[in-house]
Enzyme design. Structure first.
Site, PDB file in Angstrom:
ATOM      1  N   MET A   1       0.851  -1.179   0.000  1.00 41.66           N
ATOM      2  CA  MET A   1       0.000   0.000   0.000  1.00 41.66           C
ATOM      3  C   MET A   1       0.890   1.232   0.000  1.00 41.66           C
ATOM      4  O   MET A   1       1.804   1.338   0.828  1.00 41.66           O
ATOM      5  CB  MET A   1      -0.869  -0.014   1.260  1.00 41.66           C
ATOM      6  CG  MET A   1      -1.876   1.077   1.337  1.00 41.66           C
ATOM      7  SD  MET A   1      -3.256   0.851   0.197  1.00 41.66           S
ATOM      8  CE  MET A   1      -4.047  -0.618   0.837  1.00 41.66           C
ATOM      9  N   VAL A   2       0.633   2.133  -0.931  1.00 36.05           N
ATOM     10  CA  VAL A   2       1.352   3.403  -0.992  1.00 36.05           C
ATOM     11  C   VAL A   2       0.297   4.499  -0.900  1.00 36.05           C
ATOM     12  O   VAL A   2      -0.568   4.607  -1.777  1.00 36.05           O
ATOM     13  CB  VAL A   2       2.165   3.544  -2.299  1.00 36.05           C
ATOM     14  CG1 VAL A   2       2.996   4.818  -2.273  1.00 36.05           C
ATOM     15  CG2 VAL A   2       3.058   2.324  -2.524  1.00 36.05           C
TER      16      VAL A   2
ATOM     17  N   HIS B   1       7.853  11.636  -2.480  1.00 38.17           N
ATOM     18  CA  HIS B   1       8.189  10.239  -2.207  1.00 38.17           C
ATOM     19  C   HIS B   1       7.110   9.284  -2.730  1.00 38.17           C
ATOM     20  O   HIS B   1       7.423   8.205  -3.243  1.00 38.17           O
ATOM     21  CB  HIS B   1       8.404  10.041  -0.705  1.00 38.17           C
ATOM     22  CG  HIS B   1       8.890   8.686  -0.336  1.00 38.17           C
ATOM     23  ND1 HIS B   1      10.155   8.229  -0.649  1.00 38.17           N
ATOM     24  CD2 HIS B   1       8.286   7.675   0.319  1.00 38.17           C
ATOM     25  CE1 HIS B   1      10.304   7.004  -0.203  1.00 38.17           C
ATOM     26  NE2 HIS B   1       9.176   6.639   0.387  1.00 38.17           N
TER      27      HIS B   1
ATOM     28  N   ARG C   1     -10.259  -0.585  -0.623  1.00 39.86           N
ATOM     29  CA  ARG C   1      -9.656  -1.506  -1.579  1.00 39.86           C
ATOM     30  C   ARG C   1      -9.028  -2.720  -0.902  1.00 39.86           C
ATOM     31  O   ARG C   1      -8.935  -3.784  -1.495  1.00 39.86           O
ATOM     32  CB  ARG C   1      -8.612  -0.762  -2.414  1.00 39.86           C
ATOM     33  CG  ARG C   1      -9.256   0.189  -3.404  1.00 39.86           C
ATOM     34  CD  ARG C   1      -8.339   1.330  -3.810  1.00 39.86           C
ATOM     35  NE  ARG C   1      -8.988   2.208  -4.775  1.00 39.86           N
ATOM     36  CZ  ARG C   1      -9.893   3.131  -4.474  1.00 39.86           C
ATOM     37  NH1 ARG C   1     -10.267   3.296  -3.212  1.00 39.86           N
ATOM     38  NH2 ARG C   1     -10.425   3.893  -5.407  1.00 39.86           N
TER      39      ARG C   1
END
Length: 153
Positions: free
Chosen positions: A76-77, A84, A123
């Site tokens: 997960m980002v 970043h 999600r």
């Protein structure tokens, strides 16, 4: 999805967000269990380390270690206040695509890139977006395609 031979999968999960990682892993395991696949799980600190772990597994197989029919990348980002996010999102996706194409890997990419926690949870949970399950099913589909095309190594 067509019936495929029994397969063994490596799940590589980034644990940067532990609770979300648990939810993604739950979905992936559920999908693989339903398909009768076996799997190993390794954890890495973050999404950027996932491609390196897959490359290490490939090197290990070349040296007599475990061989995998496919791979599931889970991470997960979440966008923050700096650039970043873009680096991690773009470079992890690029590295996974490079590996998948250059090594003919059956790979399900479940590294999610989202704007906030709300999107992430929607999600990650198996009862909602089930992106962990989606990534596992994608890997299984690509394994079936490799078998059908005779591209097994």
């Amino acid at each position: 999805m067509a019936k495929i031979k029994p397969v063994h999968i490596l799940i590589v999960e980034a644990r940067f967000y532990d609770d979300m990682a648990d939810a993604m892993l739950d979905g992936a395991k559920h999908a693989l269990d339903a398909a009768g696949a076996t799997y190993d799980i390794v954890t890495v600190p973050g999404a950027l380390e996932i491609p390196a772990a897959i490359a290490m597994a490939l090197d290990g197989a070349d040296e007599g270690g475990a061989e995998y029919d496919g791979f599931v990348a889970l991470g997960m980002v979440i966008r923050g206040e700096t650039y970043h996010f873009d680096i991690v999102a773009n470079e992890s996706a690029r590295a996974l695509m490079d590996l998948a194409v250059s090594e003919s890997l059956a790979l399900g990419n479940g590294i999610l890139t989202v704007e906030n926690d709300e999107q992430a949870w929607a999600r990650a949970r198996r009862t909602e977006g089930d992106k962990g399950g989606f990534a596992a099913r994608a890997a299984l589909t690509m394994i079936e395609l490799k078998q059908r095309l005779g591209a097994e190594k």
